[in-house]
Design an enzyme around this catalytic site. Structure first.
Site: not given
Ligand code: X8Z
Ligand code: ZN
Length: 624
Positions: A231, A362-363, A392-393, A396, A420, A522, A531-532
């Site tokens: 980070y 899982h997407a 969301h996808e 990405h 994300e 996860h 990250r989320y």
């Protein structure tokens, strides 16, 4: 092997790559020492060491990029068709990738004491910290690790529980948790899904052991420190940042918890949900109690106008199918001036669950060639939750496309929270007036201002409830990775964190062999979860900045940037940078600030905060 630099899969590839080390594929061209930049002014000649570092990084970049292209289709095949053969192929490819990434990371250490230009130093750092689950270079370690990670993912992906004589998969069990109001049934199904994970525990503990050896070899204290080193600041400072952000938003969570607990107490009575203390995890409308909007009807503000429409019902009434949901999400991005998705996206994506084979449902969003071959993999259902998930996808995928021209080592989000946040930020613009624009609801269904509390309540059940869940997952995992929590305490430590941050408890005592963290994707999928949390903070910062750019002066939750190409251009400019600059610089280009900050999410929910405080007056909130 799946985890990676960034989000799930595709990114996972990069991760894997960055992850491992030796065996360069023969077709990687030898790197050339690049010619230093030319300009009118005399250029100081580069030292030999710097030139060597540059040449090394060019080679590393090319080899990792090449490896990524080689192994991506193998991982895709495994995730969309789980068999012994595809698992074996994925495990083999994962080991190869990890071996390459770790070898390059180790090789890069020879330049640790060289005074490098910022760009090269940044690439070295990314190379050294890029592998999510690193193997040590010991003979056989990468192979063992890869077998374990592939196996964990497959165990999760194929998990079922026999309920009332029928083998139910996660989607089916989740539907019961989302819709049933029978506490006995909820408990049975909630406990049932958690029978898939005890067999994972020993493998998980062994994986932690090997990956920690890998992290130590790369020069980190342990894998927790390595994860927190991504980070652009020292790991301990990043941990403090997380605490700071959580302290900004936790008072709002406590109000929401207090209100929801009271409503559940009213619905179920003291025996099922007492009026004080933690909330029973299976009553919150989600398998992991991470997003609660499925229980909106139970907690809908009384005596106030409701939302006026139910997005799931509207999608069904308008006869949407999964493809149309994805097309609608694509159209949003296109309305901002971005290109439509390539034809191959539609031909190659897995958008619904295939009936003839086992898949990882899982997407996730993939980028198979670092150029145009982007895809999603989802078991999309026609409902509001998946309507948000397709946005969301695609976030990405649009990010991956935007940074396709940067070097491989920079093909990534500015940090993983950015990756994300992109699609979720777009989805914050799914307002009632946007739904009118796309014809999903009619003008007279648009709720008036009086319905703001109801609208915000629904959103808070997802966005605010999620924050402590996200903290819990990696707070647990960090303790596991740095040795604070030993395997014998895995499950107790999980529930201690769940209670501490979320104020929830399991519906009944947990069996001695329980490994409840393994029942959340996860953990077996090895996708870092911080990250989320960062995304849920930053997506509101992005939204606020975008609405300001658009000249919006109403309440944030009514703002939609749909169709605003000017905002789209600025947003795309941020995405095009990928990870080429430190994230504060990237954040600044779009929002004007260099800090992650919870004040935008607080501002967004401001009207709701007053309402919750009023409702909670006289209640004893908290659960300690
Ligand atoms: O895993 C995801 C995405 C893929 S990156 C579907 N999410 C987290 C989860 O499901 O737990 C999005 C929200 C949080
Ligand atoms: Zn994601």
């Amino acid at each position: 092997m799946k985890t990676s630099l960034i989000s799930t899969s595709v990114l996972a590839l990069s991760a894997a790559l960055l992850v491992s080390c030796t065996n360069n594929s023969g077709d990687v061209p030898p790197a050339e020492v690049p010619v230093p930049p030319m300009a009118g002014d005399p250029v100081e000649a580069e030292s030999t060491e710097v030139a060597e570092a540059r040449a090394f990084l060019e080679r590393a970049d090319a080899e990792l990029g090449q490896m990524s292209k080689e192994i991506s289709p193998i991982f895709w095949e495994q995730a969309t068709n789980i068999t012994d053969e595809t698992n074996a192929a994925a495990a083999e490819a994962g080991a190869r990738a990890t071996t390459l990434a770790v070898s390059l990371a180790n090789e890069s250490k020879q330049f640790n004491d060289v005074d490098l230009p910022a760009d090269l130093a940044r690439k070295m750092q990314r190379l050294q910290s890029g592998v999510t689950i690193p193997a040590p270079s010991t003979e056989g370690a990468a192979e063992e690790l890869s077998q374990i990670t592939t196996g964990l993912e497959a165990t999760y992906g194929t998990g079922t529980f026999n309920y009332k004589g029928e083998d139910l998969n996660l989607d089916q069990l989740s539907t019961i948790i989302e819709t049933s109001r029978d506490p006995e049934e909820l408990q049975a199904v909630w406990e049932g899904w958690r029978t898939v994970s005890p067999p994972m525990k020993d493998d998980y503990a062994r994986m932690v052991e090997i990956a920690n050896e890998g992290a130590t070899e790369l020069g980190y204290d342990n894998l927790k420190t390595m994860w927190l080193s991504k980070y652009d600041m020292p790991p301990e400072e990043m941990a403090t940042e997380v605490d700071r952000l959580w302290s900004q938003v936790s008072p709002l969570y406590e109000e929401l918890h207090c209100y929801v607990r009271a409503e559940l107490n009213e619905e179920y009575g003291d025996d099922v949900q007492p009026a004080t203390g933690p909330i029973r995890a299976d009553l919150l409308g989600n398998m992991w109690s991470q997003q609660w909007s499925n229980i909106y009807p139970l907690v809908e503000p009384e005596g106030l106008p409701g939302q006026g429409y139910n997005l799931t019902d509207e999608l069904v009434a308008a006869d949407y199918d999964a493809i149309e949901m994805v097309e609608t999400a694509e159209a949003f991005f296109v309305s901002l001036g971005l290109d439509p998705l390539p034809q191959t996206f539609w031909e190659r994506s897995m958008i619904v669950r295939p009936e003839d084979r086992e898949v990882v449902c899982h997407a996730s969003a993939w980028d198979l060639d670092d150029e145009e071959d982007v895809r999603i993999k989802m078991c999309t259902e026609v409902n509001a939750e998946d309507f948000y998930t397709v946005h969301h996808e695609l976030g990405h995928n649009y990010y991956q496309r935007a940074y396709k021209d940067v070097d491989y080592l920079y093909k990534d989000g500015a940090h993983d929270g950015f990756h994300e946040a992109i699609g979720d930020f777009i989805a914050l613009s799914i307002t009632p007036s946007y739904l009118v624009d796309i014809g999903l609801i009619t003008e007279d269904q648009v709720p008036g201002e009086e319905a703001d509390i109801s609208l915000l309540m629904n959103t808070a059940l997802d966005k605010i409830a999620f924050l402590p869940f996200a903290i819990t997952v990696d707070s647990w995992r960090w303790d596991v990775l740095d040795g604070t929590t030993q395997p014998a305490d895995y499950n107790d430590a999980w529930w201690a964190k769940r209670t501490q941050y979320q104020g929830i408890v399991p519906p009944g005592p947990r069996p001695a062999d329980a490994f409840d963290p393994g029942a959340k994707y996860h953990i077996p999928g090895n996708t870092p979860y911080l990250r989320y949390f960062l995304s849920y903070i930053m997506q509101f910062q992005f939204h606020k900045a975008a609405c300001e750019q658009a000249g919006w002066d109403g309440p944030l939750h009514r703002c939609s940037i749909y169709g605003n190409e000017e905002v789209g251009a600025r947003f795309n400019a941020m995405m095009e940078m990928g990870a080429s600059e430190p994230w504060p610089d990237v954040l600044e280009t779009f929002t004007g600030t260099r800090e992650m900050d919870g004040s935008a999410i607080i501002e967004y929910f401001d009207p709701l905060i007053g309402y919750l405080e009023e409702q909670n007056e006289g209640r004893s909130c908290g659960w300690k």
